[in-house]
Scaffold this motif. Sequence first.
Motif, mmCIF file in Angstrom:
data_model
loop_
_atom_site.group_PDB
_atom_site.id
_atom_site.type_symbol
_atom_site.label_atom_id
_atom_site.label_comp_id
_atom_site.label_asym_id
_atom_site.label_seq_id
_atom_site.Cartn_x
_atom_site.Cartn_y
_atom_site.Cartn_z
ATOM 1 N N ALA A 105 -4.550 -0.709 5.673
ATOM 2 C CA ALA A 105 -4.973 0.497 4.953
ATOM 3 C C ALA A 105 -4.987 1.703 5.883
ATOM 4 O O ALA A 105 -4.540 2.797 5.515
ATOM 5 N N CYS A 157 -9.531 3.382 0.106
ATOM 6 C CA CYS A 157 -9.195 1.986 -0.175
ATOM 7 C C CYS A 157 -10.466 1.155 -0.079
ATOM 8 O O CYS A 157 -11.087 1.079 0.999
ATOM 9 N N LEU A 167 0.818 -1.208 0.000
ATOM 10 C CA LEU A 167 0.000 0.000 0.000
ATOM 11 C C LEU A 167 0.853 1.260 0.000
ATOM 12 O O LEU A 167 0.472 2.279 -0.585
ATOM 13 N N MET A 207 -4.858 5.544 4.664
ATOM 14 C CA MET A 207 -6.008 5.485 3.758
ATOM 15 C C MET A 207 -7.302 5.329 4.535
ATOM 16 O O MET A 207 -7.323 4.824 5.661
#
Length: 951
Positions: free
Chosen positions: A607, A593, A575, A612
């Motif tokens: 994430a 995400c 990521l 995110m």
Amino acid sequence: MTTTTALHTANEFIARHIGPRAEDEHAMLATLGFDDLEALSASVIPESIKGSSVLGLSDGQSEAEALAAIKAIAGRNKLFKTHIGQGYYNTHTPAPILRNLLENPAWYTAYTPYQPEISQGRLEALLNFQTLISDLTGLPIANASLLDEATAAAEAMTFCKRLSKNKGSQQFFASAHCHPQTLDVLRTRAEPLSIEVVVADEREVSDFSVFFGALLQYPASNGDVFDYRELVERFHAGNALVAVAADLLALTLLQAPGEFGADVAIGSAQRFGVPLGFGGPHAAYFSTRDAFKRDMPGRLVGVSIDRHGKSALRLAMQTREQHIRREKATSNICTAQVLLANIASMYAVYHGPAGLQQIARRTHQLTAILAAGLKAMGVNVLPVHFFDTLTLATGSATGEVHINARAAEINLREIDNDHLGISLDETSRQADVEALWALFSGAQPSFQALADATSSNLPASLLRQSAILEHPVFNRYHSETELMRYLRRLADKDLALDRTMIPLGSCTMKLNAASEMIPVTWAEFGNLHPFAPAEQSQGYQALTDELEAMLCAATGYDAVSLQPNAGSQGEYAGLLAIRAYHQSRGEERRDICLIPSSAHGTNPATAHMAGMRVVVTACDARGNVDIEDLRAKAEQHRDQLAALMITYPSTHGVFEEGIRDICAIVHDNGGQVYIDGANMNAMVGLCAPGQFGGDVSHLNLHKTFCIPHGGGGPGVGPIGVKAHLAAFLPGHANMQRKEGAVCAAPFGSASILPITWMYIRMMGGAGLKRASQLAILNANYIARRLEEHYPVLYSGSNGLVAHECILDLRPLKDSSGISVDDVAKRLIDFGFHAPTMSFPVAGTLMIEPTESEAKEELDRFCDAMICIREEIRAVENGSLDKLDNPLKNAPHTAAELVGDWTHPYSREQAVYPLPSLIQSKYWPPVGRVDNVFGDRNLVCACPSIEAYQEA
């Protein structure tokens, strides 16, 4: 007449790795209605993604040929005498620990101890580790290990952020005296969370109120032993929490961090008997105050009782695990370093407190003699107080000293043009001190004269006053006979792959072949420092280059990084690569995400760590991603869409036919596709994520590619990426790309990479494809045999599953009161580890047999499950009591069997439900463990001496 073919060494490894024999394969295919594996594969793999992913991989080699090839690679590494230090030290792995633990499949093939009744041995070893850490750090609660010192420091940083009273602060202080690799990982972890890491000399800080937390190194990376007592008070007065990265061997002689006010202690247990291994795997530790225990990252072993009231161990507070808390998780850590933590704990058990202190005193005394001699030769030794490390101000002579050192096959720490460092350790001898003196100009002093005249250079005010390791476990097993028997006694309590199939879905408990394991303990791989000069690690460079190429061929990606030292770290690195890619294009706004509701829990946790925002997409009734819901949310967030995280085949054990469409939707809306590689064991050689739409995947080398689970770690989670993301793979100060490190060493857990290299080299392209096909065959065979007894929850459009299947036990709960827990514990009486419970669907069992299990073992498992279904049926019709039955009371111990028997079913039904068990019976050491009692009465270290004596 001898044929040319007969002269070649036969490669029998593929047949050795794969369990079913030819006749078994045909029988299982016939059960499923297929003539051959190709026909089965064609029915399972969606047409849109078929295609070999192992083109370019050579034919497999025999075990002998592969071992000879990797021996030649290992021989290219040069083993100089290393004094680099910087958190990594030479150590002696005691031979009985090497032979009876590190090289013993009873220890290295075990799984994470989620089923405590069959894990009491390794849980006890981990409890010893926690006690060791708690004792040495002076903090009452310690976890069962983290990945390495640098990532443990990063966990400490976010831990301080959660708990600090300075809620408005985004600044974290990190001492300039911390190890450089730790500072690098801190910066990587901090940036997505908008945390500013302020690196400075702690003696120059004027305003302590601006920080939410601080990290100090004890002793400092340059060797200094600073008195931090007043400094900690100042940070506390400013409402900051203080973490201390501490050397465990030094703590046997120095005041514990908890005793001078630290809130957290972190560090590495590497020098307690764990080989250097070019950087890993090594067990990190994390300890803290009792008040903070429920926010501590990682796993925690606790003491509880079983249903008979007998003391029993278990993983405590499991609701903190990331698969429960998802994006609200405190960490995405799903892999500890259990095998290495157990080595470190047994190192302490073997040496005991007096032995550890003797090693520490001897190491310090040699360092003091070295320093005294250097001073006598006119060398400027900077630290006033030190333990085992010296920093020298060598000025213009620095380069010459390094040249002399290389000529003498000695490595010193390269600090800068004017300074160098020297660290000693338990392997150092008088000859090493004299060899170091010889690197400098001037007459050498007399070692013996200095030994007679030199005293301790540790500050008197910081000498340890508290006792360490008083528990009997650290004071009994000091002879090899005693330790050997102790290790055997612990191993006999547990179930590992050396005893039985472990049919855990998503965890891929397959054969860890002996020939793959052999190179791990070779000195050429084990004794190399991760920061040794590149010309000395040419063997590792060749190994990693070849392994990266192998993994590219297997996945269809263009580049691979081997640095991430766990699957969770691979997710994170993947990521971060996506995030950096968007930033490089001026699209910093992309932070959404998309994650399907069925995803593994580390996905949303990762994430969140990568900065995110998570948007969950729905799944349909068959467990597939709801494509229309995905499309709607991708379009809704098209200007902010960063990525989709998806597992393939799905977590439900199905090859989703719409995967190409799913990837296209994300790409059309500006996002990147992260494909979780947890289920690669169904794909290698059959389809490739890098070819059907993936931009990045992490691979679990401890699953698909045969690195053993080690009782809950080590793991390796490299990432593969398409070419446009290659520039954003993890960097390291010792690599071409200097920034973006996700763990302490450039190649993570490098010393276990030979396992995967050996596996791929011996299997070759054809063997890897066959392994995937047999994994699919075995899973479908189990599903077919059990489907009339338990509903198979999900399957593809053709009625087939991928490499795992999910059995739905929820209707049985309604009809009989028997839960998935009851079935899991009853399987112990049959000698089996339970499948994965209640994931991804509550009340289910997810089964993955892998390709390594023979038909006989598959049938043994199926027979056990069918027998259990008959017992459930007996509960349903009243033949067995609803509450007092073999399932509710499972597992049954030998002690219960010979005691007063009050149950309405027979002893024979309890412990020998199938006749085959009479010849080979596993006896669980405890009955069903009481989880609630353990959490309500949390004890996470060895019981007190008084309790031990009473027991």
